[in-house]
Design an enzyme around this catalytic site. Structure first.
Site: not given
Lengths: 346, 346
Positions: A45-47, A86, A193, A234, A244-245
């Protein structure tokens, strides 16, 4: 520590980020489908890291095309499959577009050579991402002062990228210069995370930190213990609105209320200049059980109704500065992000 | 469902709130020390419920005084022990003061009769609390409109009190009138009282709800899904500053940013008119492992440094209204809470 993601012996190897920090397990992907599942289930995960993984997925898809199969049709299927994993991170679509361009340009190569060409491209994306992160760190490190205490949310570190990190990259570059820094780490529910990945990374880097529950950040801003906020992104619209998250939006409002700077760090391939504002960014809703559980523990009634938006959007007006490999942009972003449009890699 | 806390057969029986909703287990306290441990370890929690438990603890302390023991000294020891369990909730100290008053007035009774007198007082505190909660519900129910969606944090329900609830009491009274209401429940890290206790209570009451992670509240306010906030309180200063579960302060800032009403509900024995402002309220820092775990699962490195303030303080200027059994107070609280001072029970 092995890299977040790497190509080895005809397969893509990723550290399973769902299991960290309690277990250090590596997952092997031998097909585009394996990669798609790893992205969906958040093994990776993580853009930026998703972008790298997707590029390898495309290469694997072409490498695995059987003799006699319709290459064009199979390629389109692989792209569709990966694009459907995603919806929010721009880097995923950026990587698929770049790989598609290389595929089109080299369409006449023999199938094996085309697969190798795509693999080389995926490796370039990985290498460039690492270099980009170092540049983001160099661009942004002066935003962090000696003696500073900085809050970060989720994980925008080495694990979210090919290495080094975006938000954590800035903190790390400032730390490597010898600045005394204390990092507050939001645990980042529901998938934790921050508690699992950022705490693990900062521990390995020897950067002093304090882990907090997400709902403590406002109070620690009020008490003066947190003095600025740095997060990743993101997807960023051309007016500077940044997805973002989930939880990032609340932090931006809280930072503004307390007069604290709020910074966003992201590579240019996170920017979506085709979008006028953040209202056009699709926000992924993830499975309810992520909220009904914490780690592997059930924490509530099994059928309780849940909302689980995985991201939110910080309006540009709440962002003090955006840092990319090209430097630091400040408001008004509509004007000040323009010079970065032409520089877009890929 | 049995009550949160009740006196049965010479002992105090409490539902173990650490185990809900996965297990419904009851703990029996036979001594003041048992009660003190139950409060410390949060078998029972919630400011009004802590007050009731402490009162029973005092009664048990006197009932258990051995013949020949120094009654005065033992009484002081019990009061000190119970007062040292948790520092923030006013109701604990209020209950100990009330029980001390009854002890002093009846000091000349035979020891057994004195124990029974204190037990009767504890039972009165319990009964009054239930009635008080119903009055809070009746006072505040008009703050909730038909079709409303209301966020609550932590648990200010039947489990936090002798029954019915304060913040949940208001929601419940509005619901019982036939209003269509949807409740958003903050899970409330680290101990997840929202996910575990409030979700369980609302489920039993049949009130529609959605559970969210704490960091989603701001985004759902921005999207218009959350339209007001109601929480309980652990201590309220005479200027209206209100201490409540960590995370409440952030919600108040977020509500203000979005122009949404933020209400606090509490009985008069939560008010500490001796304190000028919330800056004088002691904030409990709880064990680091509460943040390092979620439910029974470890979620991070075993030794990661942690902050764990159990409460924060909402400044009066962010509170739209305070509801008690005496009605609704609005700013300026310095002036408008004054009529409630004389009415203090006990």
């Amino acid at each position: 520590m092995r890299p977040t993601i790497e190509w080895t012996d005809g397969k893509v190897v990723m550290i399973d980020q769902r299991k960290l920090p309690l277990e250090e397990v590596y997952t092997e992907c031998r097909s585009a489908e394996d990669v798609a599942r790893a992205i969906e289930t958040m093994v990776i995960r993580g853009a930026p890291a998703i972008g790298v993984a997707a590029a390898y997925g495309v290469a694997l898809g072409v490498i695995n095309v059987a003799p006699g199969e319709d290459l064009e049709r199979e390629f389109d299927r692989v792209i569709q499959r990966l694009a459907g994993t995603r919806p929010t991170a721009r880097n995923l679509f950026w990587a698929l577009e770049r790989m598609t361009g290389v595929f089109r340009e080299n369409r006449l190569l023999p199938c094996g050579a085309l697969g190798l060409r795509l693999l080389r491209e995926a490796q370039s994306i990985e290498t460039e991402d690492l270099e980009t992160n170092r540049q983001i760190g160099a661009s942004g490190k002066d935003l962090i002062e000696d003696g500073d205490s900085v809050l970060t949310h989720c994980n925008a570190g080495g694990l979210a990228t090919a290495g080094y990190g975006t938000a954590i990259g800035i903190i790390r570059a400032a730390f490597e210069e010898g600045k005394k820094i204390h990092v507050f780490v939001d645990e980042t529910r529901p998938l934790l995370q921050g508690a699992r990945l950022t705490a693990w990374e900062l521990d390995k880097l020897g950067i002093p930190m304090t882990l907090i529950s997400d709902n403590m950040a406002g109070w620690l801003m009020k008490s003066g213990e947190i003095r600025r906020v740095v997060t990743g992104a993101d997807r960023i619209a051309r007016n500077g609105d940044a997805a973002n998250k989930i939880g990032t939006y609340s932090l931006a409002v809280l930072a503004r209320h307390h007069g604290l700077p709020f910074y966003v760090a992201a590579p240019l391939n996170t920017f979506d200049f085709g979008l006028r504002t953040g209202a056009e960014i699709p926000i992924e809703e993830r499975p309810a059980d992520e909220v009904r559980r914490a780690g592997s523990c059930p924490i509530t009634l099994p059928d309780v109704p849940v909302r689980n938006p995985a991201f939110d959007v910080v309006p540009a007006k709440l962002i003090t500065a955006i840092v990319s490999e090209k430097g630091i942009a400040r408001p008004p972003y509509g004007k000040n992000l323009k010079p970065w449009r032409g520089n877009r890699t890929g």
